[in-house]
Structure formats: structure tokens, C-alpha cells
Design an enzyme around this catalytic site. Structure first.
Site, short mmCIF file in Angstrom:
data_model
loop_
_atom_site.label_atom_id
_atom_site.label_comp_id
_atom_site.label_asym_id
_atom_site.label_seq_id
_atom_site.Cartn_x
_atom_site.Cartn_y
_atom_site.Cartn_z
N ARG A 125 26.81 11.04 79.47
CA ARG A 125 28.03 10.82 78.68
C ARG A 125 28.43 11.95 77.74
O ARG A 125 29.36 11.78 76.94
CB ARG A 125 27.93 9.53 77.85
N ASN A 179 31.04 13.03 85.74
CA ASN A 179 32.21 12.29 85.24
C ASN A 179 32.21 12.13 83.73
O ASN A 179 32.28 11.04 83.19
CB ASN A 179 32.34 10.93 85.93
N HIS A 192 29.22 8.94 96.13
CA HIS A 192 29.46 7.54 95.81
C HIS A 192 30.27 6.99 96.98
O HIS A 192 31.46 7.24 97.11
CB HIS A 192 30.24 7.43 94.50
N ASP A 221 21.01 5.42 88.40
CA ASP A 221 22.45 5.38 88.09
C ASP A 221 22.65 4.90 86.65
O ASP A 221 23.52 4.06 86.38
CB ASP A 221 23.23 4.52 89.09
C1 NCD Z 1 29.40 4.84 86.61
C2 NCD Z 1 29.75 5.25 85.20
O1 NCD Z 1 29.90 4.37 84.34
O2 NCD Z 1 29.83 6.45 84.94
N1 NCD Z 1 29.58 3.44 86.76
C3 NCD Z 1 28.98 2.64 87.66
O3 NCD Z 1 29.36 1.46 87.74
N2 NCD Z 1 27.99 3.06 88.41
C4 NCD Z 1 30.25 5.59 87.57
C5 NCD Z 1 29.77 5.46 88.98
O4 NCD Z 1 28.76 6.11 89.34
O5 NCD Z 1 30.36 4.68 89.73
ZN ZN Z 2 26.69 6.92 89.10
#
Ligand code: NCD
Ligand code: ZN
Length: 424
Positions: free
Chosen positions: A59, A89, A173, A287
Site C-alpha cells: 500500500r 496497484n 490476476h 495476496d
Molecule cells: C487486491 C487489493 O486490495 O489490492 N484485492 C483483492 O481482493 N485481492 C487487488 C487484487 O489483487 O485483486
Molecule cells: Zn493481489
């Protein structure tokens, strides 16, 4: 020898009582008896290579109310993860060179464990311009939290062709955007229906055509259909603890278990865990996608998707290994050895010459997960109450970092890819 660590170590494919001699942060010798300037004897406790989590969202920059490189890497360390890869992201996205370099600077200053950065790809970017700085590339085939979409085959082909000469892994993804149903959702069940298993299988099938020319890694497989589709190409794949241990029935609280791809019915969860246990899934990946409690407490439809997991991932699976639901060798392969081999890191095994990234565990000490004992900034976990075996000591390149529930070392996380260079 600077340091000798002694105990029942995972060495040459089994647990054996050995001494691990460490010099300049690397494993210099492994022998039955060794003498060092410092000697740490863990007796019959077990010593494993540090885990490498190939899929986290730390983040930073841009969303540090959810997590940052400091809190996220401390959480990693307490979970036995001595190296994590961060997804692109963030805000800004890690697509352009300046933004990758800026993120690298932040992570180098703040991370307690080693790290690699994934590069993002857009329909207009040139991934070759950041290839020397990233551990791999990430493509999002469907819309999800903060993603840059590449949903059409022509855009995916353009990206794959540009990435091919760099020989980097492309983590995808894999949910087919065209098969997602866009409507208001009120529950986990609605979310699973809106992002059906067929969308996962279809995306994987579409990626098969690239799997001969690129190293295509399918992120977070969730379903039986997805598992079957994997046989259509030369893929590596990831499974997350949440898709192997939680299902649509096990999670009632508002949007807390909303995640992409979604949790599935029990039968898929069991099929996925069975596939993992049989060694068919290449990588264990958390993840780790932290969101704040306030964000998750919104109406289901507005709550962001994603669950935290970097700290609980290995300990949850270790508890399953103790119960012999999965083999310890399979777990170590997916969490340590294969990530290192696939991404070319000098880590992931207790072997002469490798980085001395180690975790020490007592398999007799099984605890139940309590949110307040965890270290992510987000302050919650979807695994509350589940059994886990946390490491009691963690070493990063020979430096003790975690000991008996406390952080003891220095902040010394390094990028696994390249020394920082002046931006081109
Ligand atoms: C991820 C995120 O919050 O960055 N969210 C998720 O549900 N896994 C983005 C992603 O990898 O899809
Ligand atoms: Zn992810």
C-alpha cells in the site's frame, strides 16, 4: 564462522539435526558439528528457510492508512516471511520508471525484510523500461482494487511480447472481465456469483497461448474449474490460505471476507487444498491486501475487496503440516524453494551459499490467531481463532530479527533485484 545455529533443520529434503554456519549473511557450512564465535542451540526445535511471499500489497505509496512498508514488513517477519514481493496497484501505480524508483527508495528505507517490486503494465506502457528494476510483471485481466486493466487479448499480447525478451515472470490476476456480472452485491454469495468460477477458467484458458513464450504465473487459483484449466498451458500457479481455509459459509461479517477472486463453496476450498497438498500448486502466496476496518464495515457493495494475510500465511499452513494434512516438504517447496527458483533469488533453502534467512519453530506450540497479536496496520484478520504455529525466531541474512515475540534486529531490508541506479 560468525554464527552457528543448531537444531533440527530442513536439509537435503528432510529434518536432520545439524549446525548451520553463517558468514557474511550467508550459509557457509552445514555440518553435524561446527564451532562459531556465537552459537545458538535450538535443540529439537525445527529450523526452516525463511518464506518468500510472492504476492502482497503493502500500500505504499498512496494508501498508507491501510499499510506501509514498515508495518507490512514487520508483519511479514513475525510470520516467518523474510522476503515479500509488492504488487504495483499503489498510488501512483508502479508502471513508469520514476514511480518504481521512488517506491524502491521507500521500501529500502522502511522494510525490515528483503523485498522485490512487481512492475505494472498498461496498454501504452513499455515494460522493458523497468525490467531491470522489477522482480516480475503483474497483469490484471479484470477490474479489482486499484488495478490497471488489460482485459483484451490484443493488449495482453502486446504486453507479453514486450516482456518476453526480459525473461521476467508475468503474474496474472486471471478473471475474465467479460464474464463478470456487474450488479449490486449484498453478500459474499452475491460476490461469488458476480465473479463466477467460469471467469477464472476462461481467463486461464486465454492465457495458455502465451505460456510457451512467457513465464506465466496464475495468481490465486480458487476453483475446480480453475485447477482444470491450468493443465491447458505451461503455467506456474499460486494458492492463498484464504481460498484453501475459508469458504462462503465461514465468513459472515459484512464485507470483511470480500476478496477477488471470491471465496468459493466448501467443495472448491477442499479441492484447492487437496491440489496444494499433492504438490500441483507451485506457490503459496498470501495476496496480503489490507483494508481498514472502517472501509470493510461499509455496506457490502461499497466495501473494498482484499484480506490481509502475510503474517498468518505460513503459520496457518504449518499447523496443517503438523496435523499431516499437508507434507512439510510440499509446504517448504511452495513457500520457500519454488519462489526462489522461479524468480532467481539466492534464497529459499538451507544450503551452502544461500542467504541465511531462517525461521525457528516449535511444532508443539500451536496457538489460536488473535487479531491484536498481529502487526499489520489494518488491525484485523479473517483467520481469527484458527490454529497456527508462529516462528519463535527469524533470521534475515544471519541477523536475528524476531525473537520470542519481539523485534530485536535492525531494519535492513534490501531489494532482491538490482542496486539502485540513476533513473534512465
Ligand atoms: C487486491 C487489493 O486490495 O489490492 N484485492 C483483492 O481482493 N485481492 C487487488 C487484487 O489483487 O485483486
Ligand atoms: Zn493481489
Amino acid at each position: 564462522m560468525d554464527l552457528v545455529v543448531e537444531g533440527r533443520a530442513w536439509y537435503k529434503g528432510k529434518l536432520q539435526h545439524v549446525c548451520i554456519g553463517i558468514e557474511n549473511g550467508r550459509i557457509a557450512r552445514v555440518k553435524k558439528v561446527l564451532k562459531g564465535e556465537r552459537q545458538l542451540d535450538f535443540n529439537d526445535r525445527i529450523i526452516l528457510p525463511g518464506a518468500i511471499d510472492v504476492h502482497t500489497h503493502m500500500r505504499e505509496p498512496g494508501m498508507t492508512r491501510k499499510e506501509d512498508f514498515s508495518t507490512g514488513s514487520v508483519a511479514a517477519a513475525f510470520g516467518g516471511v523474510t522476503c515479500f514481493f509488492d504488487m504495483p496497484n499503489t498510488k501512483p501505480q508502479s508502471i513508469h520508471r520514476d514511480d518504481v524508483m521512488e517506491k524502491k527508495e521507500l521500501a529500502s528505507k522502511k522494510s525490515w525484510v528483503d523485498f522485490g517490486l512487481f512492475g505494472g503494465v498498461s496498454d501504452a506502457s513499455n515494460p522493458q523500461r523497468i525490467a531491470d528494476q522489477v522482480v516480475g510483471f503483474k497483469i490484471f485481466m479484470s477490474s479489482t482494487t486499484g488495478s490497471v486493466l488489460l482485459s483484451e487479448d490484443k493488449d495482453i499480447r502486446r504486453a507479453m511480447d514486450l516482456i518476453k525478451p526480459t525473461k521476467k515472470v508475468v503474474s496474472v490476476h486471471a478473471e475474465d472481465e467479460h464474464l463478470l456480472i456487474k450488479r449490486e452485491e449484498a453478500s459474499i454469495r452475491d460476490h461469488a456469483e458476480a465473479r463466477p468460477r467460469r471467469a477464472e477458467a476462461s481467463a486461464i484458458e486465454r492465457l495458455a497461448q502465451f505460456s510457451q513464450q512467457n513465464k506465466v504465473n496464475i495468481c490465486h487459483v480458487t476453483s475446480l474449474e480453475g485447477l482444470e484449466a491450468l493443465s491447458k498451458g505451461a503455467f506456474t500457479s499460486e494458492a492463498t490460505p484464504h481460498h484453501m481455509l475459508l469458504d462462503i459459509a465461514s465468513c459472515g461479517r459484512k464485507g470483511f471476507c470480500k476478496v477477488n477472486p471470491p471465496l468459493r463453496p466448501k467443495s472448491d476450498k477442499e479441492a484447492l487444498l487437496a491440489a496444494f497438498a499433492s504438490g500441483k500448486i507451485s506457490l503459496l502466496a498470501s495476496d496480503h491486501a489490507p483494508h481498514t476496518v472502517e472501509e470493510k464495515e461499509q455496506e457490502f457493495d461499497s466495501a473494498p475487496s482484499g484480506v490481509p494475510g502475510v503474517e498468518t500465511s505460513f503459520p496457518l499452513m504449518m499447523a496443517l503440516a503438523r496435523k499431516e494434512r499437508i507434507g512439510l516438504g510440499v509446504l517448504i517447496k511452495a513457500a520457500c524453494e519454488t519462489p526462489a527458483q522461479l524468480f532467481g533469488l539466492n534464497k529459499g533453502a538451507i544450503e551452502e551459499g544461500k542467504d541465511a534467512d531462517l525461521m525457528v519453530l516449535d511444532p508443539r506450540i500451536v496457538t489460536s490467531i488473535v487479531p491484536r497479536n498481529l502487526h499489520s496496520k489494518c488491525g484485523w484478520t479473517p483467520f481469527e481463532g484458527q490454529e497456527a504455529i508462529f516462528p519463535q525466531a527469524v533470521f534475515l541474512r544471519g541477523q536475528l530479527l524476531v525473537e520470542e515475540g519481539g523485534l530485536v534486529g535492525e531494519r535492513n531490508g534490501r531489494d532482491v533485484v538490482a542496486k539502485r541506479r540513476v533513473a534512465a
